[in-house]
Design an enzyme around this catalytic site. Structure first.
Site, PDB file in Angstrom:
ATOM      1  N   ASP A  79      -5.510  85.103 126.854  1.00 53.67           N
ATOM      2  CA  ASP A  79      -4.551  86.100 126.378  1.00 53.67           C
ATOM      3  C   ASP A  79      -4.642  87.327 127.281  1.00 53.67           C
ATOM      4  OD1 ASP A  79      -2.766  87.647 125.043  1.00 53.67           O
ATOM      5  OD2 ASP A  79      -4.028  87.986 123.272  1.00 53.67           O
ATOM      6  N   GLU A 111       2.834  83.525 129.878  1.00 51.44           N
ATOM      7  CA  GLU A 111       4.172  84.074 130.085  1.00 51.44           C
ATOM      8  C   GLU A 111       5.059  83.638 128.919  1.00 51.44           C
ATOM      9  OE1 GLU A 111       5.857  83.335 133.932  1.00 51.44           O
ATOM     10  OE2 GLU A 111       7.549  84.693 133.596  1.00 51.44           O
ATOM     11  N   ASP A 129       9.829  87.810 133.977  1.00 52.04           N
ATOM     12  CA  ASP A 129      10.487  88.508 135.094  1.00 52.04           C
ATOM     13  C   ASP A 129      11.925  88.865 134.693  1.00 52.04           C
ATOM     14  OD1 ASP A 129      11.196  85.696 135.151  1.00 52.04           O
ATOM     15  OD2 ASP A 129      12.181  86.087 137.052  1.00 52.04           O
ATOM     16  N   HIS A 150       2.453  87.818 129.574  1.00 56.31           N
ATOM     17  CA  HIS A 150       2.901  88.097 130.945  1.00 56.31           C
ATOM     18  C   HIS A 150       4.401  88.339 130.855  1.00 56.31           C
ATOM     19  CE1 HIS A 150       2.829  87.826 135.369  1.00 56.31           C
ATOM     20  NE2 HIS A 150       4.027  87.281 135.228  1.00 56.31           N
TER      21      HIS A 150
END
Ligand SMILES: [Zn+2]
Length: 585
Positions: free
Chosen positions: A558, A567, A193, A515
């Site tokens: 994956d 992530e 993020d 991610h």
């Protein structure tokens, strides 16, 4: 392909045809091109896809029954070594039966692969002197790729991996106790993020600065091709400073430090410059608004910075010392202001309920930097209750920094240090490291990981074992510590049940779908990033849908959507850098 020099000349039309089919297949499934022969590598043979130091233990692992193995030269397929595989050994964490191919006695540098009749061939790997330097470079540049508030370009080596400046504007959130604009441009995006979080920045930046303090002579000349390269400061310190400058901006005038700067919720899977959600400085929601863990983390990291940057930028070092002192004073007054996401905020919480370990770390680093008795007195009055944590490696993490506190005290042995405290820290660390080394030798996959270690960020646990063993090696040099640390590195670089390198664009079979928003937006994995790894906690829908009876080390996917196993994150990235730094020559 026709105009390239690939493939190398082959003798018959038949072989040429098989080879081009392999090339075609490789293109479709994103496999690397085979160097020799038509056969695709098999995941049954697990090697460190980067390689092995030529003078150390060299073991590949095999998950399908075989009898003998051959070590072959990648350029011409010549057999250079061959021996029996060991007897199969069951591994409860994967459910695999594992055999070992030990070629430690082979000591000629080069590029090789393992072939086992009836099983297949492995990916290529290198035997050499300083085999991990490139991986260190990749992992450090992984941080550069996370830079916020500036245009990032991974350069001609990695075309297409760039973005314009992002998150240039920020505001105080209502929970911060302040209002108006607060841009705080800079820092690293924490993970997949675009948030920036003080507590996780603390352990990550501190770990990189420690890598410099312990392994500086090996790192000082490694250029990372970042904008600051060539400015007279070693690049690892240039990169760490990028985040440190942001951390300093998160400090309020009273010395306290706000917990995080994020939007209220996560953005979609878009490129950083397209994220238009307001970047907000988020506090605890009531006075004193700043959190003790964040503040003590800044005190610790800025105290390290005050000694580390002194030879390169005395003014910056002094600024850090001042920030560390005022953060310490704030945390002394506000001993346990913890953080919970205020209403309406759903980004990562990093909600540590106990900040006493952060305060101990701050005291120990300030004692080491200043030599002042106020800090060592605090340490000596409080350290003993944390000693038992050292008995359970890898012990440290973003919410548990007591090992950093204890180790920095024992490493620095400050003026007037209590020899009993230093001895207790060293002895407990070395004793626990010996137990980890013995356990790892007995493990079929030669990792230090226990069933209970396959948690969110388990690859960070593996790297953390490496860091623990390397610290023990500083206290009491022992080849079994560095060898065992390297075993955990082998695990991360492909010697695992999946035969996956868990660092993007490193090795011939790296994971592909982190991610990670920039990777999602680019459509391919940004280079040098460590996956979170198998996670028996299954906190996402992808993992929840996997077969119920999967052993813990196999609970991994994956897939971009598997945030609980795939992530990337700066704290485990930093542990990887430390491990790589320790294994450089
Ligand atoms: Zn950004």
């Amino acid at each position: 392909m026709a105009s390239s020099s690939y493939p190398p000349p082959l003798r018959t039309r038949f072989i040429r045809k098989v080879f081009s089919l392999a090339v075609l297949a490789a293109l479709f499934v994103h496999l690397p091109l085979p160097v020799y022969g038509a056969e695709s590598p098999t995941t049954a043979i697990k090697v460190d896809q980067v390689g092995y130091p030529v003078d150390g233990p060299k073991v590949a692992l095999v998950g399908s029954p075989g009898k003998i193995f051959q070590l072959k030269c990648s350029s011409d397929g010549a057999v250079v070594f061959s021996a029996n595989l060991t007897a199969p050994q069951g591994d409860a964490n994967t459910g695999d039966q594992v055999q070992a191919a030990d070629f430690s006695s082979f000591r000629t540098p080069g590029t090789y692969y393992i072939e086992i009749p009836g099983v297949g061939r492995s990916w290529n790997f290198t035997l050499g002197g300083n085999v991990y330097e490139r991986t260190y470079y990749m992992a450090m540049r992984g941080f550069y790729g996370q830079r916020c508030g500036t245009a990032v370009d991974m350069g001609p080596e990695f075309p297409g991996f760039s973005h314009p400046a992002c998150h240039l504007h920020g505001e105080f959130h209502a929970s911060s106790g302040a209002r108006g604009e607060r841009d705080n441009v800079g820092g690293w995006h924490d993970a997949g993020d675009y948030g920036r979080y003080m507590v996780n920045s603390g352990i990550s930046t501190g770990t990189l600065l420690w890598a410099w303090e312990i392994y500086g002579p090996k790192l000082k000349d490694i250029q990372l091709k970042i904008p600051e390269t060539g400015n007279g400061t070693p690049d690892i310190l240039n990169e760490a400073r990028w985040n440190l400058e942001w951390m300093l901006k998160m400090q309020d005038v009273d010395g306290g430090v706000w917990h995080k700067q994020t939007s209220e919720g996560f953005s979609g899977f878009i490129a950083p410059q397209d994220d238009k959600l307001t970047s907000e400085v988020i506090g605890t929601g009531s006075a004193p608004y700043k959190s003790t863990c964040a503040t003590a983390d800044l005190a610790a990291v800025a105290a390290i910075a005050a000694r580390v940057y002194k030879p390169f930028d005395a003014k910056f070092a002094a600024r850090n010392l001042e920030a560390a002192r005022s953060a310490w004073a704030w945390a002394k007054k506000n001993t346990s202001v913890t953080f919970r996401n205020p209403p309406g905020v759903s980004t990562g919480e990093y909600g540590d309920r106990n900040c006493s370990d952060e305060r101990l770390w701050a005291a120990a680093e300030l004692a080491r930097t200043t030599g002042e008795s106020a800090f060592s007195d605090y340490f000596l009055q409080n350290y003993a209750q944390f000693l038992p944590i050292l008995d359970s490696p890898p012990a440290e993490g973003w919410s548990q920094v007591a090992p950093m506190a204890l180790w920095t005290y024992a490493l620095s042995n400050p003026k007037g240090a209590d020899p009993k405290a230093v001895e207790a820290i060293r002895r407990r660390t070395v004793t626990a490291a010996q137990a980890v080394a013995a356990r790892t030798r007995a493990n079929a996959y030669r990792t230090s990981m226990r069933a209970s270690d396959y948690v969110w960020g388990s690859n960070g646990v593996a790297a953390g074992y490496g860091m623990y063993l390397l610290i023990a090696n500083v206290f009491s040099p022992d080849a079994s510590f560095t060898d065992t640390a390297r075993d955990n590195l082998h695990y991360l670089l492909g010697r695992n049940t999946f035969s996956l390198s868990w660092v993007t664009q490193v090795g011939e079979n790296p994971f592909q779908h982190p991610h990670h928003r920039p990777s999602g937006a680019t459509g391919k994995a940004w280079p040098g990033l460590l996956s979170g790894g198998p996670n028996a906690g299954r906190q996402d829908a992808v993992l929840a849908a996997l077969p119920k009876d999967l052993p813990p080390a196999k609970v991994y996917a994956d897939q971009l959507a598997s945030y609980a196993s795939n992530e990337i994150c700066i704290n485990w990235q930093a542990a990887l850098v430390f491990l790589l730094a320790g294994e450089l020559k």
